[in-house]
Design a protein around this motif. Structure first.
Motif, PDB file in Angstrom:
ATOM      1  N   ALA A 158      35.521  48.245  47.346  1.00 19.34           N
ATOM      2  CA  ALA A 158      34.546  48.009  46.283  1.00 19.34           C
ATOM      3  C   ALA A 158      34.415  46.520  45.989  1.00 19.34           C
ATOM      4  O   ALA A 158      33.313  46.010  45.761  1.00 19.34           O
ATOM      5  CB  ALA A 158      34.951  48.770  45.025  1.00 19.34           C
ATOM      6  N   MET A 159      35.524  45.803  46.001  1.00 16.89           N
ATOM      7  CA  MET A 159      35.470  44.366  45.728  1.00 16.89           C
ATOM      8  C   MET A 159      34.786  43.605  46.864  1.00 16.89           C
ATOM      9  O   MET A 159      34.198  42.537  46.645  1.00 16.89           O
ATOM     10  CB  MET A 159      36.875  43.812  45.508  1.00 16.89           C
ATOM     11  N   ALA A 160      34.836  44.129  48.077  1.00 18.60           N
ATOM     12  CA  ALA A 160      34.124  43.489  49.188  1.00 18.60           C
ATOM     13  C   ALA A 160      32.624  43.499  48.962  1.00 18.60           C
ATOM     14  O   ALA A 160      31.892  42.651  49.473  1.00 18.60           O
ATOM     15  CB  ALA A 160      34.462  44.192  50.502  1.00 18.60           C
ATOM     16  N   PHE A 161      32.145  44.439  48.168  1.00 16.97           N
ATOM     17  CA  PHE A 161      30.717  44.562  47.856  1.00 16.97           C
ATOM     18  C   PHE A 161      30.342  43.806  46.586  1.00 16.97           C
ATOM     19  O   PHE A 161      29.161  43.695  46.254  1.00 16.97           O
ATOM     20  CB  PHE A 161      30.385  46.053  47.694  1.00 16.97           C
ATOM     21  N   LEU A 162      31.307  43.226  45.898  1.00 18.54           N
ATOM     22  CA  LEU A 162      31.111  42.720  44.546  1.00 18.54           C
ATOM     23  C   LEU A 162      30.007  41.670  44.451  1.00 18.54           C
ATOM     24  O   LEU A 162      29.284  41.606  43.452  1.00 18.54           O
ATOM     25  CB  LEU A 162      32.432  42.144  44.017  1.00 18.54           C
ATOM     26  N   GLY A 163      29.856  40.833  45.460  1.00 22.17           N
ATOM     27  CA  GLY A 163      28.851  39.782  45.396  1.00 22.17           C
ATOM     28  C   GLY A 163      27.446  40.300  45.200  1.00 22.17           C
ATOM     29  O   GLY A 163      26.627  39.671  44.516  1.00 22.17           O
ATOM     30  N   LEU A 164      27.145  41.457  45.783  1.00 26.54           N
ATOM     31  CA  LEU A 164      25.794  42.031  45.668  1.00 26.54           C
ATOM     32  C   LEU A 164      25.527  42.587  44.276  1.00 26.54           C
ATOM     33  O   LEU A 164      24.374  42.794  43.910  1.00 26.54           O
ATOM     34  CB  LEU A 164      25.602  43.127  46.715  1.00 26.54           C
ATOM     35  N   GLY A 165      26.567  42.824  43.494  1.00 25.57           N
ATOM     36  CA  GLY A 165      26.372  43.325  42.138  1.00 25.57           C
ATOM     37  C   GLY A 165      26.473  42.247  41.082  1.00 25.57           C
ATOM     38  O   GLY A 165      26.298  42.536  39.895  1.00 25.57           O
ATOM     39  N   THR A 166      26.734  41.008  41.497  1.00 20.80           N
ATOM     40  CA  THR A 166      26.965  39.956  40.505  1.00 20.80           C
ATOM     41  C   THR A 166      26.076  38.735  40.744  1.00 20.80           C
ATOM     42  O   THR A 166      25.086  38.542  40.055  1.00 20.80           O
ATOM     43  CB  THR A 166      28.443  39.535  40.513  1.00 20.80           C
ATOM     44  N   VAL A 167      26.391  37.899  41.729  1.00 23.53           N
ATOM     45  CA  VAL A 167      25.808  36.553  41.789  1.00 23.53           C
ATOM     46  C   VAL A 167      24.827  36.324  42.927  1.00 23.53           C
ATOM     47  O   VAL A 167      24.241  35.241  43.025  1.00 23.53           O
ATOM     48  CB  VAL A 167      26.936  35.495  41.893  1.00 23.53           C
ATOM     49  N   TRP A 168      24.627  37.307  43.804  1.00 29.00           N
ATOM     50  CA  TRP A 168      23.844  37.031  45.008  1.00 29.00           C
ATOM     51  C   TRP A 168      22.432  36.546  44.693  1.00 29.00           C
ATOM     52  O   TRP A 168      21.910  35.622  45.330  1.00 29.00           O
ATOM     53  CB  TRP A 168      23.771  38.286  45.885  1.00 29.00           C
ATOM     54  N   ALA A 169      21.777  37.186  43.727  1.00 27.83           N
ATOM     55  CA  ALA A 169      20.375  36.870  43.458  1.00 27.83           C
ATOM     56  C   ALA A 169      20.196  35.489  42.860  1.00 27.83           C
ATOM     57  O   ALA A 169      19.096  34.927  42.897  1.00 27.83           O
ATOM     58  CB  ALA A 169      19.781  37.925  42.514  1.00 27.83           C
TER      59      ALA A 169
END
Length: 478
Positions: A158-169
């Motif tokens: 789940a943490m490997a995916f964390l960037g897409l739910g937080t700062v990517w945009a």
């Protein structure tokens, strides 16, 4: 070298973790039973918008015509998104990056540190490029889980995916910001509504969106909140389920690379195995990029659009793979990760058509204006964007759907257009915690299913999204 298993925390922490785990498991059970896959979301969303159009007085014929007119309106953007995914994958699986991953996997020594470290790398890499992060951090998480004994494979996944739910945009590959900065990527209808509030200029440069100080501060705050949450979400050793517990075999990353690079060559294959033309192509691309950024009239950041990001990724991947045959193999292996984009984006374009090519966009803009003011408009749009993101899991194509009425309402309320792009980015990313579409590339690398990690991503949503609402409300008054 494996790290030591972390000692059990105190009784109070065990109780808190158990409560969080219970919420996560209940949410996961709900999603497994009731929610469709990503393609199902867009189909349901189509008829929700169709029904909304009927409710506002649009005729069924007009909506059907607009649906068909919009179906191919995102075709260029569809290819851009597919190329970003494939390019990011090709960079992440190159041999030099694999060696970097093997070294990074030696940094954390305990399960809790491993989960927190993976979260930090996921967000930092997603800020640079979201597609690269999806694959790079998934491979890193897999290697860390092999090296560090006792790490919970679901949590680190789940943490490997964390960037897409937080700062990517808010980063260098943020779809909405790059789209409004590029005439080639932004539909004419979106450029028109932007021009109404910018004295005829139909684009918004990155210096007015993701590189404003409000955007940078908001991104940093979300990063710190997510990192702290990752530390407390890590389960105790007694509750952890390792990759072995889940029946997943973890092999050394560098050994895998060596096996894949051992191939029988024919005399006629010299071109595919020679780095000569990879080097020459890289130099040619570098020459072009230097001239491209130098021609940006003193603002190189403004030249960073989607096409430039894709070119940089492909050139970097080619040089890292060194030999054309390795680059071609990486692209073949990365192409399936883009299949969802190729299938679903035309349907997102059709939804956009029903909103932008009828009177529906003006109706929605009118509603938003009537129930908000300069302060409340930003959090209202944030909530709306997160809800819509569950049905349209794409920052770029969803922005095209929202842009006509979000920017239109911002024009009426005298709210800065660039700030509304930032608000959209901050809120839209949070929706990725609630639906599985962008998790698919990460899950494919890890060998997991969405139900394995969505309990953790939901807990992260509960921590991060309220912070987003506070940030967009406070900064709207500055």
């Amino acid at each position: 070298m494996a790290g030591d298993v972390e000692t059990a925390p105190g009784a109070g922490e065990r109780e808190e973790e158990t409560r969080l785990a219970r919420v996560a498991l209940r949410f996961t059970a709900f999603t497994e039973k009731w929610l469709p896959d990503a393609f199902g979301f867009v189909l349901v969303g189509t008829f929700i918008v169709f029904a909304l159009g009927l409710a506002t007085g649009e005729s069924p014929t007009a909506l059907a015509d607009a649906w068909g007119e919009g179906f191919w309106s995102l075709i260029e953007f569809t290819l851009q998104m597919a190329m970003i995914i494939i390019g990011g994958y090709a960079v992440a699986v190159s041999a030099p990056v694999a060696r970097l991953i093997a070294r990074l996997a030696q940094v954390p020594r305990t399960p809790r540190a491993a989960i927190t470290f993976t979260a930090a790398v996921a967000m930092i890499s997603a800020y640079l490029n979201w597609a690269f992060s999806l694959v790079f951090t998934a491979i890193l998480a897999k290697e860390i889980a092999r090296v560090v004994r006792g790490v919970d494979y679901r949590a680190i996944g789940a943490m490997a995916f964390l960037g897409l739910g937080t700062v990517w945009a808010q980063g260098f590959s943020g779809s909405a910001a790059l789209q409004v900065a590029s005439p080639a990527s932004s539909p004419e209808a979106v450029q028109k509504v932007i021009a109404e509030g910018r004295n005829g200029e139909g684009i918004i440069p990155l210096t007015d969106t993701i590189f404003t100080w409000q955007s940078l501060v908001s991104t940093l705050v979300v990063f710190l909140v997510a990192l702290t949450t990752a530390w407390f979400l890590a389960p105790t050793a007694a509750r952890a389920r390792t990759a072995e517990d889940l029946g997943i075999e973890l092999r050394p990353l560098l050994e895998d690379r060596q096996e894949k690079q051992t191939a029988t060559r024919r005399p006629g294959d010299w071109l595919e195995h020679s780095p000569l033309f990879a080097i020459l192509t890289g130099l040619l691309g570098l020459w072009y990029l230097v001239r491209h950024f130098a021609s940006a009239e003193g603002n190189p950041i403004a030249a960073l659009d989607l096409n430039t990001v894709i070119l940089i990724l492909l050139l970097l991947a080619l040089c890292l793979h060194w030999r054309p045959i390795r680059m071609a193999d990486a692209v073949r292996r990365g192409a399936p990760a883009a299949s969802g984009v190729l299938l679903q984006f035309p349907f997102y374009g059709a939804i956009f058509g029903m909103i932008a090519f009828t009177g529906l966009s003006k109706q929605i803009a009118g509603w938003l204006v009537s129930v908000s003011d300069e302060v409340l408009f930003a959090p209202l749009i944030a909530v709306y964007s997160a809800v819509l993101g569950v049905f349209v899991p794409s920052g770029g194509s969803k922005w095209v759907i929202e842009a006509p009425y979000v920017i239109g309402a911002a024009n009426q309320l005298n709210v800065d257009q660039g700030w509304m792009v930032v608000v959209y980015d901050l809120a839209e990313a949070s929706a990725n915690f609630l639906q599985p579409f962008w998790m698919l590339p990460t899950l494919a690398v890890l060998g997991l299913k969405a139900r394995d990690i969505m309990g953790y991503t939901f807990a992260m949503f509960l921590a991060c999204f309220p912070v987003v609402l506070v940030l967009v409300t406070v900064f709207a008054q500055i």
